[in-house]
Scaffold this motif. Structure first.
Motif, PDB file in Angstrom:
ATOM      1  N   GLN A  60       0.734  -1.227   0.000  1.00 15.26           N
ATOM      2  CA  GLN A  60      -0.197  -0.032   0.023  1.00 15.26           C
ATOM      3  C   GLN A  60       0.892   1.195   0.075  1.00 15.26           C
ATOM      4  O   GLN A  60       0.304   2.240   0.010  1.00 15.26           O
ATOM      5  CB  GLN A  60      -0.903   0.053   1.273  1.00 15.26           C
ATOM      6  N   THR A  61       2.060   1.012  -0.064  1.00  8.34           N
ATOM      7  CA  THR A  61       3.029   2.320  -0.206  1.00  8.34           C
ATOM      8  C   THR A  61       2.653   3.032  -1.337  1.00  8.34           C
ATOM      9  O   THR A  61       2.533   2.581  -2.286  1.00  8.34           O
ATOM     10  CB  THR A  61       4.567   1.928  -0.211  1.00  8.34           C
ATOM     11  N   TRP A  62       2.754   4.424  -1.117  1.00  6.60           N
ATOM     12  CA  TRP A  62       2.727   5.329  -2.114  1.00  6.60           C
ATOM     13  C   TRP A  62       3.772   5.120  -3.179  1.00  6.60           C
ATOM     14  O   TRP A  62       4.984   4.962  -2.896  1.00  6.60           O
ATOM     15  CB  TRP A  62       2.392   6.595  -2.002  1.00  6.60           C
ATOM     16  N   GLY A  63       3.453   5.142  -4.603  1.00  2.13           N
ATOM     17  CA  GLY A  63       4.612   4.794  -5.808  1.00  2.13           C
ATOM     18  C   GLY A  63       4.951   6.217  -6.422  1.00  2.13           C
ATOM     19  O   GLY A  63       4.328   7.153  -6.185  1.00  2.13           O
ATOM     20  N   GLU A  64       5.392   6.161  -7.585  1.00  2.00           N
ATOM     21  CA  GLU A  64       5.869   7.076  -8.333  1.00  2.00           C
ATOM     22  C   GLU A  64       4.849   8.001  -8.902  1.00  2.00           C
ATOM     23  O   GLU A  64       5.010   9.109  -8.973  1.00  2.00           O
ATOM     24  CB  GLU A  64       6.628   6.487  -9.592  1.00  2.00           C
ATOM     25  N   SER A  65       3.752   7.524  -8.977  1.00  7.14           N
ATOM     26  CA  SER A  65       2.481   8.323  -9.516  1.00  7.14           C
ATOM     27  C   SER A  65       1.631   8.765  -8.233  1.00  7.14           C
ATOM     28  O   SER A  65       0.801   9.695  -8.642  1.00  7.14           O
ATOM     29  CB  SER A  65       1.449   7.400 -10.350  1.00  7.14           C
ATOM     30  N   ASP A  66       2.023   8.640  -7.164  1.00  6.83           N
ATOM     31  CA  ASP A  66       1.473   9.280  -5.962  1.00  6.83           C
ATOM     32  C   ASP A  66       2.100  10.347  -5.408  1.00  6.83           C
ATOM     33  O   ASP A  66       3.313  10.762  -5.874  1.00  6.83           O
ATOM     34  CB  ASP A  66       1.348   8.285  -5.036  1.00  6.83           C
ATOM     35  N   PRO A  67       1.511  11.166  -4.480  1.00  3.52           N
ATOM     36  CA  PRO A  67       2.031  12.564  -4.304  1.00  3.52           C
ATOM     37  C   PRO A  67       3.657  12.296  -3.366  1.00  3.52           C
ATOM     38  O   PRO A  67       4.433  13.228  -3.636  1.00  3.52           O
ATOM     39  CB  PRO A  67       1.022  13.079  -3.247  1.00  3.52           C
ATOM     40  N   ILE A  68       3.584  11.471  -2.744  1.00  4.34           N
ATOM     41  CA  ILE A  68       5.231  11.378  -2.043  1.00  4.34           C
ATOM     42  C   ILE A  68       5.398   9.885  -2.209  1.00  4.34           C
ATOM     43  O   ILE A  68       5.044   8.903  -1.123  1.00  4.34           O
ATOM     44  CB  ILE A  68       5.067  11.754  -0.268  1.00  4.34           C
ATOM     45  N   PRO A  69       6.126   9.354  -3.118  1.00  8.58           N
ATOM     46  CA  PRO A  69       6.815   7.868  -3.464  1.00  8.58           C
ATOM     47  C   PRO A  69       7.390   7.421  -2.125  1.00  8.58           C
ATOM     48  O   PRO A  69       8.299   8.115  -1.569  1.00  8.58           O
ATOM     49  CB  PRO A  69       7.489   8.035  -4.498  1.00  8.58           C
ATOM     50  N   GLY A  70       7.156   6.142  -1.800  1.00 12.28           N
ATOM     51  CA  GLY A  70       7.737   5.572  -0.546  1.00 12.28           C
ATOM     52  C   GLY A  70       6.970   5.750   0.664  1.00 12.28           C
ATOM     53  O   GLY A  70       7.486   5.136   1.534  1.00 12.28           O
ATOM     54  N   LEU A  71       5.965   6.581   0.870  1.00 16.32           N
ATOM     55  CA  LEU A  71       5.347   6.945   2.035  1.00 16.32           C
ATOM     56  C   LEU A  71       4.228   5.629   2.234  1.00 16.32           C
ATOM     57  O   LEU A  71       3.237   5.634   1.142  1.00 16.32           O
ATOM     58  CB  LEU A  71       4.752   8.418   1.988  1.00 16.32           C
ATOM     59  N   LEU A  72       4.086   5.020   3.347  1.00 12.52           N
ATOM     60  CA  LEU A  72       3.271   4.193   3.689  1.00 12.52           C
ATOM     61  C   LEU A  72       2.090   4.528   4.466  1.00 12.52           C
ATOM     62  O   LEU A  72       0.759   4.190   4.238  1.00 12.52           O
ATOM     63  CB  LEU A  72       3.950   2.943   4.470  1.00 12.52           C
ATOM     64  N   ALA A  73       2.323   5.325   5.599  1.00  9.27           N
ATOM     65  CA  ALA A  73       1.283   5.778   6.637  1.00  9.27           C
ATOM     66  C   ALA A  73       1.712   6.717   7.598  1.00  9.27           C
ATOM     67  O   ALA A  73       3.096   7.119   7.597  1.00  9.27           O
ATOM     68  CB  ALA A  73       1.007   4.410   7.649  1.00  9.27           C
ATOM     69  N   ALA A  74       0.870   7.170   8.288  1.00  9.85           N
ATOM     70  CA  ALA A  74       1.125   8.444   9.184  1.00  9.85           C
ATOM     71  C   ALA A  74       0.629   8.283  10.387  1.00  9.85           C
ATOM     72  O   ALA A  74      -0.677   7.522  10.595  1.00  9.85           O
ATOM     73  CB  ALA A  74       0.556   9.643   8.637  1.00  9.85           C
ATOM     74  N   GLY A  75       0.860   8.624  11.747  1.00  6.64           N
ATOM     75  CA  GLY A  75       0.408   8.506  12.864  1.00  6.64           C
ATOM     76  C   GLY A  75       0.948   7.333  13.649  1.00  6.64           C
ATOM     77  O   GLY A  75       2.200   6.941  13.469  1.00  6.64           O
ATOM     78  N   GLY A  76       0.282   6.574  14.324  1.00  9.24           N
ATOM     79  CA  GLY A  76       0.531   5.519  15.123  1.00  9.24           C
ATOM     80  C   GLY A  76       1.426   5.986  16.340  1.00  9.24           C
ATOM     81  O   GLY A  76       1.119   6.832  16.933  1.00  9.24           O
ATOM     82  N   GLN A  77       2.353   5.088  16.779  1.00  7.01           N
ATOM     83  CA  GLN A  77       3.097   5.228  18.117  1.00  7.01           C
ATOM     84  C   GLN A  77       4.451   4.687  17.713  1.00  7.01           C
ATOM     85  O   GLN A  77       4.932   3.934  17.249  1.00  7.01           O
ATOM     86  CB  GLN A  77       2.408   4.367  19.005  1.00  7.01           C
ATOM     87  N   LEU A  78       5.338   5.868  18.296  1.00  8.89           N
ATOM     88  CA  LEU A  78       7.041   5.598  18.376  1.00  8.89           C
ATOM     89  C   LEU A  78       7.425   5.030  19.428  1.00  8.89           C
ATOM     90  O   LEU A  78       7.872   5.771  20.484  1.00  8.89           O
ATOM     91  CB  LEU A  78       7.350   7.096  17.816  1.00  8.89           C
ATOM     92  N   ASP A  79       7.310   3.729  19.584  1.00  9.17           N
ATOM     93  CA  ASP A  79       7.954   3.175  20.677  1.00  9.17           C
ATOM     94  C   ASP A  79       8.819   1.859  20.314  1.00  9.17           C
ATOM     95  O   ASP A  79       8.677   1.657  19.168  1.00  9.17           O
ATOM     96  CB  ASP A  79       6.980   2.750  21.869  1.00  9.17           C
ATOM     97  N   THR A  80       9.468   1.044  21.270  1.00 10.04           N
ATOM     98  CA  THR A  80      10.172   0.077  20.738  1.00 10.04           C
ATOM     99  C   THR A  80       9.346  -1.159  20.240  1.00 10.04           C
ATOM    100  O   THR A  80      10.047  -1.725  19.204  1.00 10.04           O
ATOM    101  CB  THR A  80      11.139  -0.403  21.927  1.00 10.04           C
ATOM    102  N   GLU A  81       8.295  -1.485  20.474  1.00 15.69           N
ATOM    103  CA  GLU A  81       7.571  -2.427  20.127  1.00 15.69           C
ATOM    104  C   GLU A  81       7.128  -2.279  18.453  1.00 15.69           C
ATOM    105  O   GLU A  81       7.227  -3.021  17.705  1.00 15.69           O
ATOM    106  CB  GLU A  81       6.203  -2.731  20.803  1.00 15.69           C
ATOM    107  N   HIS A  82       6.617  -0.893  18.406  1.00 21.44           N
ATOM    108  CA  HIS A  82       6.379  -0.530  16.961  1.00 21.44           C
ATOM    109  C   HIS A  82       7.536  -0.622  15.979  1.00 21.44           C
ATOM    110  O   HIS A  82       7.471  -0.719  14.940  1.00 21.44           O
ATOM    111  CB  HIS A  82       5.569   0.732  17.069  1.00 21.44           C
ATOM    112  N   LEU A  83       8.518   0.062  16.568  1.00 20.63           N
ATOM    113  CA  LEU A  83       9.977   0.078  15.802  1.00 20.63           C
ATOM    114  C   LEU A  83      10.397  -1.335  15.292  1.00 20.63           C
ATOM    115  O   LEU A  83      10.699  -1.539  14.200  1.00 20.63           O
ATOM    116  CB  LEU A  83      10.995   0.747  16.614  1.00 20.63           C
ATOM    117  N   ARG A  84      10.340  -2.227  16.447  1.00 13.88           N
ATOM    118  CA  ARG A  84      10.694  -3.648  15.968  1.00 13.88           C
ATOM    119  C   ARG A  84       9.674  -4.058  14.898  1.00 13.88           C
ATOM    120  O   ARG A  84      10.117  -4.769  13.764  1.00 13.88           O
ATOM    121  CB  ARG A  84      10.704  -4.340  17.175  1.00 13.88           C
ATOM    122  N   HIS A  85       8.243  -3.911  15.088  1.00 16.06           N
ATOM    123  CA  HIS A  85       7.252  -4.394  14.045  1.00 16.06           C
ATOM    124  C   HIS A  85       7.686  -3.860  12.649  1.00 16.06           C
ATOM    125  O   HIS A  85       7.609  -4.373  11.700  1.00 16.06           O
ATOM    126  CB  HIS A  85       6.101  -4.007  14.584  1.00 16.06           C
TER     127      HIS A  85
END
Length: 245
Positions: free
Chosen positions: A19-44
């Motif tokens: 589901q990552t945005w590709g070359e024809s999308d506004p920002i290629p390489g961007l997958l998602a925004a938000g969520g949580q920045l902790d060690t569990e999420h980083l490992r996932h």
């Protein structure tokens, strides 16, 4: 028309990288925004080929570019000048590689290093805090270049098993960050770790042997290597022999 960007609540799972945005999308390489920045999420995130990258004032942004810039450790390009620098470093009293002795200092130096084409830093305070905690839990490491008791360069990375993900480097002396990267390559060769993720293409990384790799090929390697035991994150002088006699 572009698919809408996925917005994550704190405990939402990451969407599939397809589901990552590709070359024809506004920002290629961007997958998602938000969520949580902790060690569990980083490992996932890292186990799925995803990493955070955002600036102050932005939400957490999660990326999974395709192709992926990857340095195969056997493809590391040891130019003649760098070879001489490394040999001199190895043979000079007071020059040494340390690992994990000053992790927070390294990441803060990386945050303060100006980057071409970047206004400010993506290594914001929340990134520093999260990766320092990941380091305390054994899954983030610093490779440090020391001269006469002074930290003059280094890098930090994430490691899940034998899957190694490079993050950022800094240098306060000529070639100090290259020396740290070379030490990381030697350490990976010593333990049979085949690649170092470099995330996105730069001319500097390409000059050292990094190449773009299709994301699915990169992910297959990550899945294989992260299941191996943790590497032994110590550097011995004899490891330089993995790069030169």
């Amino acid at each position: 028309m572009s698919a809408p960007l996925t917005w994550l609540a704190p405990h939402d799972p990451f969407p599939g990288v397809e589901q990552t945005w590709g070359e024809s999308d506004p920002i290629p390489g961007l997958l998602a925004a938000g969520g949580q920045l902790d060690t569990e999420h980083l490992r996932h995130a890292y186990s799925q080929g995803i990493f955070p990258w955002f600036s102050a004032g932005q939400p957490i942004l999660w990326w999974s570019p395709d192709p992926r810039m990857v340095l195969q450790t056997e493809a590391f390009r040891l130019h003649r000048s760098l070879r001489k620098t490394l040999q001199r470093f190895r043979d000079t009293p007071g020059c040494e590689i340390r690992i994990d002795s000053q992790f927070e200092t390294v990441i803060r130096h990386c945050a303060q290093t100006p980057r071409d084409g970047q206004d400010g830093t993506w290594i914001v305070d929340s990134i520093v805090q999260a990766y320092c905690e990941l380091h305390r839990q054994g899954d983030a490491h610093s490779v440090e270049t020391w001269v006469d008791g002074q930290l003059v360069g280094g890098l930090y990375c994430v490691a899940l098993g034998h899957a190694v993900f490079g993050e950022s480097m800094f240098a306060h002396a000529n070639d100090a960050s290259k020396i740290a990267l070379a030490a990381l390559v030697a350490l990976c060769r010593q333990h049979g770790a085949p690649q170092i993720d470099c995330q996105q293409a730069t001319r500097h990384l390409a000059s050292l042997g990094a190449q773009e790799m299709p994301r699915q090929q990169f992910l297959a390697q990550v899945q294989q290597q992260r299941r191996r035991p943790r590497m032994d994150w110590r550097f011995e002088t004899v490891y330089w022999s993995k790069l030169f006699p």
